[in-house]
Each structure stands twice: as structure tokens, then as C-alpha cells.
Design a protein around this motif. Structure first.
Motif, short mmCIF file in Angstrom:
data_model
loop_
_atom_site.label_atom_id
_atom_site.label_comp_id
_atom_site.label_asym_id
_atom_site.label_seq_id
_atom_site.Cartn_x
_atom_site.Cartn_y
_atom_site.Cartn_z
N MET A 26 0.85 -1.16 0.00
CA MET A 26 0.00 0.00 0.00
C MET A 26 0.90 1.23 0.00
O MET A 26 1.79 1.35 0.83
CB MET A 26 -0.90 -0.03 1.24
N ARG A 27 0.65 2.13 -0.93
CA ARG A 27 1.42 3.37 -0.99
C ARG A 27 0.75 4.41 -0.11
O ARG A 27 -0.44 4.65 -0.21
CB ARG A 27 1.49 3.87 -2.42
N VAL A 28 1.54 4.99 0.74
CA VAL A 28 1.02 6.01 1.65
C VAL A 28 1.95 7.21 1.64
O VAL A 28 3.15 7.08 1.38
CB VAL A 28 0.85 5.47 3.09
N HIS A 29 1.42 8.36 1.90
CA HIS A 29 2.23 9.56 2.03
C HIS A 29 3.09 9.41 3.29
O HIS A 29 2.60 8.98 4.33
CB HIS A 29 1.33 10.79 2.13
N PRO A 30 4.38 9.75 3.23
CA PRO A 30 5.28 9.49 4.36
C PRO A 30 4.90 10.18 5.67
O PRO A 30 5.21 9.67 6.74
CB PRO A 30 6.64 9.98 3.87
N SER A 31 4.23 11.30 5.61
CA SER A 31 3.89 11.98 6.87
C SER A 31 2.40 11.85 7.22
O SER A 31 1.95 12.49 8.15
CB SER A 31 4.27 13.46 6.78
N GLU A 32 1.68 11.01 6.50
CA GLU A 32 0.25 10.86 6.76
C GLU A 32 -0.03 9.56 7.50
O GLU A 32 0.49 8.51 7.16
CB GLU A 32 -0.54 10.89 5.45
N LEU A 33 -0.85 9.67 8.52
CA LEU A 33 -1.28 8.51 9.29
C LEU A 33 -2.70 8.17 8.86
O LEU A 33 -3.56 9.04 8.83
CB LEU A 33 -1.23 8.82 10.79
N TYR A 34 -2.91 6.91 8.52
CA TYR A 34 -4.25 6.44 8.13
C TYR A 34 -4.86 5.77 9.35
O TYR A 34 -4.28 4.84 9.92
CB TYR A 34 -4.16 5.48 6.95
N PHE A 35 -6.03 6.27 9.74
CA PHE A 35 -6.69 5.83 10.96
C PHE A 35 -8.03 5.21 10.58
O PHE A 35 -8.99 5.91 10.29
CB PHE A 35 -6.88 7.04 11.89
N TYR A 36 -8.07 3.87 10.53
CA TYR A 36 -9.30 3.13 10.21
C TYR A 36 -10.01 2.82 11.51
O TYR A 36 -9.43 2.22 12.42
CB TYR A 36 -8.96 1.82 9.49
N HIS A 37 -11.27 3.25 11.59
CA HIS A 37 -12.02 3.03 12.83
C HIS A 37 -13.50 2.88 12.50
O HIS A 37 -13.95 3.15 11.39
CB HIS A 37 -11.81 4.19 13.80
N SER A 38 -14.24 2.46 13.49
CA SER A 38 -15.69 2.32 13.37
C SER A 38 -16.34 3.41 14.22
O SER A 38 -16.06 3.52 15.41
CB SER A 38 -16.13 0.95 13.87
N SER A 39 -17.19 4.21 13.59
CA SER A 39 -17.87 5.27 14.34
C SER A 39 -18.80 4.69 15.41
O SER A 39 -19.23 5.41 16.30
CB SER A 39 -18.66 6.17 13.39
N ALA A 40 -19.05 3.39 15.35
CA ALA A 40 -19.88 2.75 16.35
C ALA A 40 -19.12 2.51 17.66
O ALA A 40 -19.72 2.23 18.68
CB ALA A 40 -20.41 1.41 15.82
N GLN A 41 -17.80 2.62 17.63
CA GLN A 41 -16.99 2.41 18.82
C GLN A 41 -16.69 3.75 19.49
O GLN A 41 -16.09 4.63 18.90
CB GLN A 41 -15.65 1.74 18.44
N SER A 42 -17.09 3.89 20.73
CA SER A 42 -16.90 5.15 21.44
C SER A 42 -15.47 5.33 21.96
O SER A 42 -15.03 6.45 22.19
CB SER A 42 -17.88 5.25 22.60
N ASN A 43 -14.73 4.24 22.13
CA ASN A 43 -13.39 4.34 22.72
C ASN A 43 -12.33 4.77 21.71
O ASN A 43 -11.17 4.91 22.07
CB ASN A 43 -13.00 3.01 23.36
N ASP A 44 -12.68 5.00 20.46
CA ASP A 44 -11.71 5.37 19.44
C ASP A 44 -11.24 6.81 19.55
O ASP A 44 -10.20 7.17 19.00
CB ASP A 44 -12.28 5.13 18.04
N LYS A 45 -11.97 7.66 20.26
CA LYS A 45 -11.61 9.07 20.35
C LYS A 45 -10.25 9.28 20.99
O LYS A 45 -9.46 10.10 20.53
CB LYS A 45 -12.68 9.85 21.11
N GLN A 46 -9.95 8.55 22.03
CA GLN A 46 -8.67 8.71 22.71
C GLN A 46 -7.53 8.24 21.80
O GLN A 46 -6.48 8.88 21.74
CB GLN A 46 -8.65 7.95 24.03
#
Length: 119
Positions: free
Chosen positions: A1-21
């Protein structure tokens, strides 16, 4: 997978409340966080295969096995590799924790501080 070197990809489910932290920790690593809500932005089977390869995990490892949908529709059945990938595609709300990819490294963030393993 090609990604920009300074970009973080954050895959999450909006149904999970604990992802905010976890997301807050992500923003401490880089100001470029590409947030992907797997419920509102469906992930293809090919992309799931790439992510799982980076994580070195099986699809089943990502799922919340205590969720009623898992218990009613998935548990106790015999699934092949393609079937498990299709479960991730069809039931993204079952992902138990966010996934972060940064600088060609990936981590399944079971705890919010797991994301710091990327730094």
C-alpha cells in the motif's frame, strides 16, 4: 500500500466510542491524520487483504466476538479465508479496535497507547 510518508491512516468504526482517545494519540504523532470510518467509507476486500498483511493478523482477530451480530450470524460456522474477508466487508461495525497505518507500519490499537508503537 502506498502512503504519504507523513500521513497517518486511521481506520475506525464510528460505532466504537473508545476510538476518540486513540485518535487523539494519532494526532500527537503527526498533524496529517486521514480518518477513515469503515462504516461510512466501505473498505474493499483487496484493501482488507493489504491491511491484514501489514498487521500480520487474521480477519477473525479484528472482530468483536461478543457483539450480538457476531454471535447470531458468524459464530459457529465454518468460514474460509475469503469468507472471513467478506465478513469484514459486510460487517465493519464488528471491528473491535481502530487500525493505524503510518510510515508503512500498521498496528491494531487494542488500547489507545498502542498507536504509539508506530513512532
Amino acid at each position: 500500500m502506498r502512503v504519504h510518508p507523513s500521513e497517518l491512516y486511521f481506520y475506525h468504526s464510528s460505532a466504537q466510542s473508545n476510538d476518540k482517545q486513540t485518535k487523539a494519540y494519532a494526532k500527537s504523532l503527526t498533524k496529517f491524520v486521514n480518518e477513515i470510518d469503515v462504516i461510512n467509507e466501505p473498505i474493499t476486500a483487496t484493501k482488507w487483504n493489504e491491511i491484514l498483511g501489514m498487521l500480520e493478523l487474521r480477519p477473525k482477530d479484528l472482530l468483536n466476538r461478543s457483539h450480538p451480530d457476531y454471535q447470531n450470524q458468524i459464530a459457529g460456522k465454518d468460514w474460509d479465508d475469503e469468507g472471513w474477508i467478506n465478513i469484514l466487508v459486510k460487517f465493519p461495525h464488528l471491528i473491535s479496535s481502530p487500525i493505524a497505518i503510518y510510515k508503512n507500519k500498521a498496528v491494531f490499537c487494542k488500547t489507545p497507547t498502542d498507536i504509539l508503537k508506530l513512532d
